[in-house]
Design a protein around this motif. Structure first.
Motif, PDB file in Angstrom:
ATOM      1  N   CYS A  66      37.751  38.793  37.875  1.00  0.00           N
ATOM      2  CA  CYS A  66      37.753  40.177  38.361  1.00  0.00           C
ATOM      3  C   CYS A  66      36.884  40.289  39.620  1.00  0.00           C
ATOM      4  O   CYS A  66      36.125  39.388  39.972  1.00  0.00           O
ATOM      5  CB  CYS A  66      37.262  41.132  37.283  1.00  0.00           C
ATOM      6  SG  CYS A  66      35.498  40.960  36.863  1.00  0.00           S
ATOM      7  N   TYR A  67      36.961  41.446  40.290  1.00  0.00           N
ATOM      8  CA  TYR A  67      36.210  41.614  41.539  1.00  0.00           C
ATOM      9  C   TYR A  67      34.707  41.560  41.293  1.00  0.00           C
ATOM     10  O   TYR A  67      33.945  41.108  42.162  1.00  0.00           O
ATOM     11  CB  TYR A  67      36.614  42.909  42.243  1.00  0.00           C
ATOM     12  CG  TYR A  67      35.988  44.170  41.673  1.00  0.00           C
ATOM     13  CD1 TYR A  67      34.813  44.686  42.190  1.00  0.00           C
ATOM     14  CD2 TYR A  67      36.601  44.846  40.610  1.00  0.00           C
ATOM     15  CE1 TYR A  67      34.248  45.845  41.677  1.00  0.00           C
ATOM     16  CE2 TYR A  67      36.045  45.996  40.093  1.00  0.00           C
ATOM     17  CZ  TYR A  67      34.858  46.493  40.628  1.00  0.00           C
ATOM     18  OH  TYR A  67      34.308  47.629  40.108  1.00  0.00           O
ATOM     19  N   LEU A  68      34.250  42.023  40.115  1.00  0.00           N
ATOM     20  CA  LEU A  68      32.825  41.976  39.812  1.00  0.00           C
ATOM     21  C   LEU A  68      32.340  40.539  39.678  1.00  0.00           C
ATOM     22  O   LEU A  68      31.284  40.176  40.200  1.00  0.00           O
ATOM     23  CB  LEU A  68      32.546  42.764  38.529  1.00  0.00           C
ATOM     24  CG  LEU A  68      32.756  44.274  38.660  1.00  0.00           C
ATOM     25  CD1 LEU A  68      32.893  44.918  37.292  1.00  0.00           C
ATOM     26  CD2 LEU A  68      31.611  44.908  39.446  1.00  0.00           C
ATOM     27  N   CYS A  69      33.116  39.730  38.981  1.00  0.00           N
ATOM     28  CA  CYS A  69      32.762  38.306  38.878  1.00  0.00           C
ATOM     29  C   CYS A  69      32.804  37.651  40.255  1.00  0.00           C
ATOM     30  O   CYS A  69      31.906  36.875  40.608  1.00  0.00           O
ATOM     31  CB  CYS A  69      33.723  37.588  37.930  1.00  0.00           C
ATOM     32  SG  CYS A  69      33.475  37.968  36.179  1.00  0.00           S
ATOM     33  N   MET A  70      33.812  37.970  41.040  1.00  0.00           N
ATOM     34  CA  MET A  70      33.978  37.332  42.333  1.00  0.00           C
ATOM     35  C   MET A  70      32.852  37.693  43.307  1.00  0.00           C
ATOM     36  O   MET A  70      32.497  36.905  44.179  1.00  0.00           O
ATOM     37  CB  MET A  70      35.339  37.701  42.937  1.00  0.00           C
ATOM     38  CG  MET A  70      36.526  37.204  42.125  1.00  0.00           C
ATOM     39  SD  MET A  70      36.559  35.403  41.946  1.00  0.00           S
ATOM     40  CE  MET A  70      36.985  34.911  43.612  1.00  0.00           C
ATOM     41  N   GLN A  71      32.275  38.896  43.161  1.00  0.00           N
ATOM     42  CA  GLN A  71      31.189  39.276  44.067  1.00  0.00           C
ATOM     43  C   GLN A  71      29.817  38.941  43.495  1.00  0.00           C
ATOM     44  O   GLN A  71      28.796  39.259  44.100  1.00  0.00           O
ATOM     45  CB  GLN A  71      31.265  40.765  44.404  1.00  0.00           C
ATOM     46  CG  GLN A  71      30.922  41.708  43.271  1.00  0.00           C
ATOM     47  CD  GLN A  71      31.137  43.169  43.657  1.00  0.00           C
ATOM     48  OE1 GLN A  71      31.915  43.476  44.566  1.00  0.00           O
ATOM     49  NE2 GLN A  71      30.437  44.074  42.995  1.00  0.00           N
ATOM     50  N   GLY A  72      29.796  38.247  42.334  1.00  0.00           N
ATOM     51  CA  GLY A  72      28.541  37.780  41.769  1.00  0.00           C
ATOM     52  C   GLY A  72      27.943  38.664  40.702  1.00  0.00           C
ATOM     53  O   GLY A  72      26.943  38.297  40.081  1.00  0.00           O
ATOM     54  N   ASP A  73      28.529  39.838  40.460  1.00  0.00           N
ATOM     55  CA  ASP A  73      28.019  40.761  39.447  1.00  0.00           C
ATOM     56  C   ASP A  73      28.711  40.508  38.111  1.00  0.00           C
ATOM     57  O   ASP A  73      29.254  41.427  37.485  1.00  0.00           O
ATOM     58  CB  ASP A  73      28.226  42.204  39.892  1.00  0.00           C
ATOM     59  CG  ASP A  73      27.423  42.550  41.134  1.00  0.00           C
ATOM     60  OD1 ASP A  73      26.260  42.111  41.221  1.00  0.00           O
ATOM     61  OD2 ASP A  73      27.957  43.249  42.012  1.00  0.00           O
ATOM     62  N   TYR A  74      28.693  39.269  37.672  1.00  0.00           N
ATOM     63  CA  TYR A  74      29.469  38.913  36.482  1.00  0.00           C
ATOM     64  C   TYR A  74      28.921  39.547  35.210  1.00  0.00           C
ATOM     65  O   TYR A  74      29.610  39.622  34.201  1.00  0.00           O
ATOM     66  CB  TYR A  74      29.578  37.394  36.328  1.00  0.00           C
ATOM     67  CG  TYR A  74      28.284  36.639  36.108  1.00  0.00           C
ATOM     68  CD1 TYR A  74      27.748  36.497  34.841  1.00  0.00           C
ATOM     69  CD2 TYR A  74      27.622  36.037  37.175  1.00  0.00           C
ATOM     70  CE1 TYR A  74      26.574  35.780  34.626  1.00  0.00           C
ATOM     71  CE2 TYR A  74      26.455  35.322  36.978  1.00  0.00           C
ATOM     72  CZ  TYR A  74      25.926  35.193  35.701  1.00  0.00           C
ATOM     73  OH  TYR A  74      24.762  34.487  35.498  1.00  0.00           O
ATOM     74  N   ASN A  75      27.678  40.033  35.239  1.00  0.00           N
ATOM     75  CA  ASN A  75      27.138  40.755  34.090  1.00  0.00           C
ATOM     76  C   ASN A  75      27.848  42.085  33.861  1.00  0.00           C
ATOM     77  O   ASN A  75      27.754  42.662  32.766  1.00  0.00           O
ATOM     78  CB  ASN A  75      25.642  41.000  34.262  1.00  0.00           C
ATOM     79  CG  ASN A  75      25.312  41.774  35.527  1.00  0.00           C
ATOM     80  OD1 ASN A  75      25.769  41.422  36.620  1.00  0.00           O
ATOM     81  ND2 ASN A  75      24.527  42.826  35.404  1.00  0.00           N
ATOM     82  N   LEU A  76      28.549  42.571  34.870  1.00  0.00           N
ATOM     83  CA  LEU A  76      29.266  43.847  34.760  1.00  0.00           C
ATOM     84  C   LEU A  76      30.741  43.663  34.430  1.00  0.00           C
ATOM     85  O   LEU A  76      31.481  44.648  34.334  1.00  0.00           O
ATOM     86  CB  LEU A  76      29.131  44.632  36.073  1.00  0.00           C
ATOM     87  CG  LEU A  76      27.695  44.931  36.525  1.00  0.00           C
ATOM     88  CD1 LEU A  76      27.713  45.721  37.827  1.00  0.00           C
ATOM     89  CD2 LEU A  76      26.919  45.683  35.454  1.00  0.00           C
ATOM     90  N   CYS A  77      31.172  42.422  34.264  1.00  0.00           N
ATOM     91  CA  CYS A  77      32.566  42.132  33.937  1.00  0.00           C
ATOM     92  C   CYS A  77      32.985  42.895  32.684  1.00  0.00           C
ATOM     93  O   CYS A  77      32.315  42.837  31.647  1.00  0.00           O
ATOM     94  CB  CYS A  77      32.742  40.629  33.718  1.00  0.00           C
ATOM     95  SG  CYS A  77      34.377  40.147  33.121  1.00  0.00           S
TER      96      CYS A  77
END
Length: 360
Positions: A103-114
């Motif tokens: 997802c875009y959150l994982c791709m931008q480094g915010d994988y805790n919000l996935c």
């Protein structure tokens, strides 16, 4: 060479009827990209107790029995297909979240919000309060021989505090208030002290926990909330501890309880143009939120959701003795008595800070 498991797999389980008990779970076989871990240490978090007592945290519901535990470290004892970065016998701290990675959150480094994250101990994903558990090799981190497994397990609550401080405006030479002297509050205090923020004040309703904080950090200033006073009145008393002028007041407040009173006190203590960072997890809604106080003072309010990219730095902080977390462990139980450990963790009268399961 580490022997494959030949004994049982005791696991601490809770269910939707608010029962807590030890079951004999199955020993899993690692799939492609996974490892099998002999869990050597697992801490009990307040969220584990909350799931047991309430059956949910926010929208996260406990629908069928689930194994608790997400603060863990252990030893790799079997490799799944394709795992090349680890070997049998490696000592590891375990990051308990498995994001989708797409997802875009994982791709931008915010994988805790996935939003598709699989988080261990949040139904339907079993946690680490069991002797053996499979886990993705992408989310385990080697720890040095100088670190104990208990220290490896404590990386998780330190990571929560680390992410909170990353998002706050904590600054060297400037004051900060930590609200809550539980495990997360004490980890936050440890990191704040290591950062050079000063003066540091910690606030709680419990004298015993404040005394514990003072023993760990003699230079910290403590304030026990007076339950006969309003939140604003307690905030005034806390402000006096920082100094007489507005400039003396803390530009950084770290709220580590998620309790409404703590958030309101934090709002009234934070210096104008400062930042209130809510690290604690609380109710789905709060009734009293000082909107205009925050608005007129241009106070930024930030929240955190767990952590990302926190394990390597937190491992270094502990291994290099920048922070000392050993004193946090006040009670130790074997996995076979995990239900007793959970009850101990839920009882504040026994002075517990961090209850740890260990399997030596």
């Amino acid at each position: 060479m580490v022997a494959l498991p030949k004994e049982g797999n005791p696991a601490l389980t809770v269910d939707s009827e608010h029962n807590v008990y030890v079951t004999d779970g199955k020993v899993g076989t690692p799939k492609k990209g996974e490892v099998l871990i002999h869990v050597r240490a697992c801490g009990i978090c307040g969220s584990d107790v909350h799931f047991w007592h309430m059956g949910q945290i926010g929208d996260m519901m406990l629908e069928t029995p689930c194994v608790m535990g997400h603060e863990a470290a252990g030893e790799v004892i079997e490799l799944g297909e394709g795992v090349t970065d680890y070997k049998v016998g490696d000592r590891v701290a375990i990051e308990p979240q498995l994001p989708c990675g797409k997802c875009y959150l994982c791709m931008q480094g915010d994988y805790n919000l996935c939003q598709e994250v699989e988080f261990s101990s949040v139904w339907p994903y079993d946690g680490f309060m069991q002797r053996y558990k499979t886990h993705s090799a992408r989310f385990i981190h080697k720890i040095p021989d100088s670190m104990t497994f208990a220290q490896g397990a404590l990386v998780e609550p330190v990571a929560v505090a680390y992410h909170g401080i990353e998002r706050s405006e904590l600054s060297i030479g400037k004051g900060a208030l930590i609200i809550g002297a539980g495990p997360i509050g004490l980890c936050t205090l440890a990191l704040a002290k290591a950062s050079g923020a000063t003066p540091l004040v910690i606030n709680d309703i419990s004298k015993e926990r404040l005394d514990f904080a003072k023993k760990m950090f003699p230079s910290v200033i403590t304030y026990q909330s007076d339950l006969k006073k309003t939140n604003q009145e307690n905030a005034i008393e806390i402000r006096k501890l920082f100094g007489p002028t507005e400039y003396d007041q803390p530009p950084c407040v770290l709220e580590c309880t998620g309790v409404e009173a703590g958030i309101v006190v934090g709002a009234y203590v934070t210096r104008r143009a400062g930042t209130l960072t809510v690290i604690g997890v609380g109710k789905g809604d709060i009734n009293n939120f000082p909107f205009m106080k925050l608005s007129l003072a241009e106070i930024d309010v930030k929240f955190i959701n767990r952590y990302h990219d926190a394990w390597p730095p937190c491992i270094r902080l502990i291994a290099d003795k920048v922070i000392d977390v050993d004193a946090l462990v006040t009670h130790v139980f074997p996995f076979e008595k995990a239900d007793d450990a959970m009850r101990t963790s839920a009882d504040p009268s026994n002075g517990n800070i961090k209850v740890m399961l260990q399997d030596n």
